[in-house]
Motif scaffolding. Structure first.
Motif, mmCIF file in Angstrom:
data_model
loop_
_atom_site.group_PDB
_atom_site.id
_atom_site.type_symbol
_atom_site.label_atom_id
_atom_site.label_comp_id
_atom_site.label_asym_id
_atom_site.label_seq_id
_atom_site.Cartn_x
_atom_site.Cartn_y
_atom_site.Cartn_z
ATOM 1 N N PHE A 88 -8.437 -8.985 -2.142
ATOM 2 C CA PHE A 88 -8.691 -7.929 -3.117
ATOM 3 C C PHE A 88 -10.182 -7.830 -3.427
ATOM 4 O O PHE A 88 -10.740 -6.728 -3.505
ATOM 5 N N PHE A 89 -10.845 -8.977 -3.597
ATOM 6 C CA PHE A 89 -12.292 -8.967 -3.832
ATOM 7 C C PHE A 89 -13.020 -8.293 -2.672
ATOM 8 O O PHE A 89 -13.976 -7.533 -2.873
ATOM 9 N N TYR A 172 -1.806 -8.260 -5.299
ATOM 10 C CA TYR A 172 -3.158 -7.964 -4.828
ATOM 11 C C TYR A 172 -3.176 -6.990 -3.651
ATOM 12 O O TYR A 172 -4.120 -6.193 -3.517
ATOM 13 N N VAL A 173 -2.155 -7.017 -2.817
ATOM 14 C CA VAL A 173 -2.085 -6.032 -1.735
ATOM 15 C C VAL A 173 -1.853 -4.644 -2.310
ATOM 16 O O VAL A 173 -2.490 -3.663 -1.890
ATOM 17 N N THR A 174 -0.953 -4.546 -3.286
ATOM 18 C CA THR A 174 -0.714 -3.249 -3.934
ATOM 19 C C THR A 174 -1.979 -2.737 -4.610
ATOM 20 O O THR A 174 -2.326 -1.548 -4.505
ATOM 21 N N TRP A 175 -2.666 -3.616 -5.305
ATOM 22 C CA TRP A 175 -3.919 -3.255 -5.976
ATOM 23 C C TRP A 175 -4.950 -2.770 -4.957
ATOM 24 O O TRP A 175 -5.665 -1.785 -5.200
ATOM 25 N N LEU A 178 -4.170 0.746 -3.858
ATOM 26 C CA LEU A 178 -4.524 1.728 -4.884
ATOM 27 C C LEU A 178 -6.011 2.048 -4.851
ATOM 28 O O LEU A 178 -6.420 3.217 -4.959
ATOM 29 N N ILE A 179 -6.843 1.021 -4.688
ATOM 30 C CA ILE A 179 -8.289 1.236 -4.641
ATOM 31 C C ILE A 179 -8.681 2.020 -3.391
ATOM 32 O O ILE A 179 -9.513 2.939 -3.446
ATOM 33 N N ILE A 180 -8.076 1.683 -2.254
ATOM 34 C CA ILE A 180 -8.378 2.391 -1.015
ATOM 35 C C ILE A 180 -7.965 3.859 -1.131
ATOM 36 O O ILE A 180 -8.718 4.764 -0.744
ATOM 37 N N GLY A 181 -6.770 4.115 -1.673
ATOM 38 C CA GLY A 181 -6.324 5.493 -1.853
ATOM 39 C C GLY A 181 -7.230 6.263 -2.784
ATOM 40 O O GLY A 181 -7.547 7.441 -2.525
ATOM 41 N N GLN A 182 -7.680 5.630 -3.851
ATOM 42 C CA GLN A 182 -8.589 6.273 -4.791
ATOM 43 C C GLN A 182 -9.913 6.613 -4.120
ATOM 44 O O GLN A 182 -10.475 7.706 -4.333
ATOM 45 N N ASN A 204 -6.528 -0.137 7.540
ATOM 46 C CA ASN A 204 -5.714 -0.716 8.619
ATOM 47 C C ASN A 204 -5.562 -2.224 8.443
ATOM 48 O O ASN A 204 -4.482 -2.783 8.681
ATOM 49 N N LEU A 205 -6.640 -2.877 8.036
ATOM 50 C CA LEU A 205 -6.577 -4.314 7.818
ATOM 51 C C LEU A 205 -5.651 -4.644 6.643
ATOM 52 O O LEU A 205 -4.888 -5.612 6.696
ATOM 53 N N THR A 206 -5.685 -3.824 5.609
ATOM 54 C CA THR A 206 -4.814 -4.035 4.447
ATOM 55 C C THR A 206 -3.355 -3.856 4.824
ATOM 56 O O THR A 206 -2.486 -4.597 4.349
ATOM 57 N N ILE A 207 -3.074 -2.888 5.672
ATOM 58 C CA ILE A 207 -1.702 -2.699 6.139
ATOM 59 C C ILE A 207 -1.224 -3.954 6.877
ATOM 60 O O ILE A 207 -0.097 -4.417 6.695
ATOM 61 N N GLY A 208 -2.106 -4.511 7.717
ATOM 62 C CA GLY A 208 -1.750 -5.737 8.430
ATOM 63 C C GLY A 208 -1.477 -6.886 7.487
ATOM 64 O O GLY A 208 -0.494 -7.637 7.650
ATOM 65 N N ILE A 209 -2.316 -7.043 6.446
ATOM 66 C CA ILE A 209 -2.124 -8.110 5.464
ATOM 67 C C ILE A 209 -0.837 -7.885 4.672
ATOM 68 O O ILE A 209 -0.119 -8.833 4.322
ATOM 69 N N SER A 210 -0.523 -6.618 4.386
ATOM 70 C CA SER A 210 0.635 -6.310 3.534
ATOM 71 C C SER A 210 1.957 -6.707 4.184
ATOM 72 O O SER A 210 2.964 -6.857 3.488
ATOM 73 N N LEU A 211 1.977 -6.860 5.508
ATOM 74 C CA LEU A 211 3.221 -7.232 6.174
ATOM 75 C C LEU A 211 3.565 -8.712 5.983
ATOM 76 O O LEU A 211 4.709 -9.117 6.217
ATOM 77 N N LEU A 212 2.576 -9.509 5.541
ATOM 78 C CA LEU A 212 2.843 -10.935 5.325
ATOM 79 C C LEU A 212 3.858 -11.173 4.215
ATOM 80 O O LEU A 212 4.834 -11.921 4.418
ATOM 81 N N PRO A 213 3.695 -10.582 3.015
ATOM 82 C CA PRO A 213 4.737 -10.792 1.999
ATOM 83 C C PRO A 213 6.095 -10.233 2.424
ATOM 84 O O PRO A 213 7.136 -10.781 2.040
ATOM 85 N N VAL A 214 6.096 -9.162 3.221
ATOM 86 C CA VAL A 214 7.364 -8.634 3.737
ATOM 87 C C VAL A 214 8.032 -9.679 4.628
ATOM 88 O O VAL A 214 9.246 -9.915 4.547
ATOM 89 N N LEU A 215 7.232 -10.327 5.479
ATOM 90 C CA LEU A 215 7.773 -11.353 6.364
ATOM 91 C C LEU A 215 8.289 -12.557 5.570
ATOM 92 O O LEU A 215 9.308 -13.157 5.919
ATOM 93 N N ILE A 216 7.588 -12.904 4.482
ATOM 94 C CA ILE A 216 8.060 -14.006 3.627
ATOM 95 C C ILE A 216 9.436 -13.677 3.065
ATOM 96 O O ILE A 216 10.343 -14.526 3.037
ATOM 97 N N LEU A 217 9.615 -12.435 2.636
ATOM 98 C CA LEU A 217 10.902 -12.017 2.088
ATOM 99 C C LEU A 217 12.015 -12.090 3.124
ATOM 100 O O LEU A 217 13.181 -12.300 2.789
#
Length: 401
Positions: A88-89, A172-175, A178-182, A204-217
């Motif tokens: 996120f930082f 943090y992925v959702t956050w 939101l910043i990227i969309g803004q 694109n990198l954020t999309i890749g990171i966002s799949l990690l919590p999906v995989l955990i689930l």
């Protein structure tokens, strides 16, 4: 003698090991040289080292090497709370050119878990052995543990570390999204736009990171304790290499240089490019800084301040004077003083065009647009407008009549 298992090394172990090596190299890359001066690079570098420590522990567990170093069982648990805020930082600094206010508050969970881990790491090896086989080798029998030295879980939260890691990543992925969309909206573009390129790469990198919590689930409910962690480590390896590809795609090192021109046909060398060719400022950071500069000039008009300097303008943009000068030279082909003169003369032209300002003297116009010297105003105006201020006012009055 505590029972153990033979070392296992298969294709999954190889993939995880490759991710560990690449993660260490990428972390060192971002944290060394002039690259470390950029806060976004530092965040990404520490994030790479954090996920590498997590995958290293998974590698030791999966290959059974952990039986040979039981003292460090669960050594990387505090790092679970770093990838989310550090990524996120990274996104925040790439879009705002500075860390968020009170950024250290985001690291409190990491600090709490680090303190909690101190008491865990101080436990007897026999106690850690039982914990290890419970998570990774439930087929093995427990051994009689030694007495606890200290309470192994002072917070009482260790059973929920997976759930808390998942929540941290999701927040943090959702956050970040939101910043990227803004930022895309401020650019007048849609979320899946390819322009500007630096923002598209971050998305694109954020999309890749966002799949990690999906995989955990998906993985955690289907595997007893931590037996499916090797799948998560393999995907982390994918994200590490995705990051590497993103870095390479934004690097000028991998772009073809123009063929040398015969000496008799050479034009004047591009001094700004040559001057800054060793700078750590990447193309994407230049894009971000230029966009911020344009917005600042349009909304706050700092050029109207007579005491504005390159350092003061850089401070308002949360960057260094050297980086701001580089953007002006590389992107606008202007020096700071050329840009300042351009905006001030444009502001003066607007004042001179307005009949409501016909009572204002030329030196008053000069003062309003930031010039302390009327002669300097005349010189800049004549150079940029091709007329003196008085001639320009007269021509506007004639054309308006």
């Amino acid at each position: 003698m505590m029972p153990s298992q033979p070392v296992r090394f298969d294709v999954f172990a190889l993939i995880i090991l490759l991710g560990i090596v690449q993660g260490i190299l990428l972390g060192i890359f971002f944290l060394t040289g002039s690259r470390r001066l950029d806060p976004g690079n530092r965040c990404l570098g520490w994030m790479m080292l954090a996920v590498t420590s997590m995958t290293t522990e998974i590698f030791l567990n999966y290959t059974n090497y952990m039986f040979r170093m039981l003292e460090i069982v669960d050594f990387s648990e505090p790092a679970n709370f770093l990838p989310g805020p550090l990524f996120f930082f990274f996104v925040y600094t790439r879009t705002h050119l500075t860390l968020p206010k009170r950024w250290w508050l985001h690291l409190i969970p990491f600090g709490i878990w680090t303190l909690n881990a101190v008491t865990w790491l101080y436990q007897p090896v026999r106690f850690k052995y039982n914990s290890y086989i419970e998570s990774h080798h439930p087929e093995l029998p427990f051994i009689e543990p030694s007495p606890h030295y200290l309470p192994e879980d002072v917070t009482g939260l260790r059973p929920f570390v997976t759930e808390m890691t998942l929540v941290s990543l999701l927040i943090y992925v959702t956050w970040s999204f939101l910043i990227i969309g803004q930022t895309f909206r401020k650019q007048g573009a849609g979320f899946f736009s390819s322009q500007p390129p630096y923002l598209a790469r971050i998305r694109n990198l954020t999309i890749g990171i966002s799949l990690l919590p999906v995989l955990i689930l998906i993985v955690k409910p289907n595997f007893h304790n931590d037996l499916g962690d090797y799948m998560l480590a393999c995907y982390i390896t994918v994200t590490v290499y995705l990051t590497t590809i993103t870095v390479m795609s934004g690097s000028s090192f991998f772009r073809s240089a123009p063929l040398p021109v015969p000496e008799q046909h050479q034009e004047m060398p591009e001094e700004p490019k040559k001057k800054y060719e060793k700078s750590a400022l990447s193309e994407e950071i230049e894009d971000t800084l230029l966009n911020r500069l344009t917005r600042l000039l349009a909304t706050e008009q700092p050029y109207l301040d007579s005491d504005l300097t390159l350092s003061k303008l850089a401070q308002r943009l949360n960057t260094s004077p050297h980086h701001l000068s580089q953007v002006l030279n590389n992107r606008l082909q202007q020096s700071f003083f050329d840009m300042l003169a351009q905006y001030r003369v444009q502001a003066a032209q607007q004042l001179l065009q307005d009949p409501a300002n016909s009572h204002l003297k030329i030196d008053e116009i000069a003062e309003r647009v930031g010039y302390n010297s009327t002669s300097a105003f005349h010189t800049a105006f004549k150079r940029l407008a091709g007329q003196t201020p008085a001639q320009y006012r007269a021509s506007q009055a004639t054309s308006g009549s």
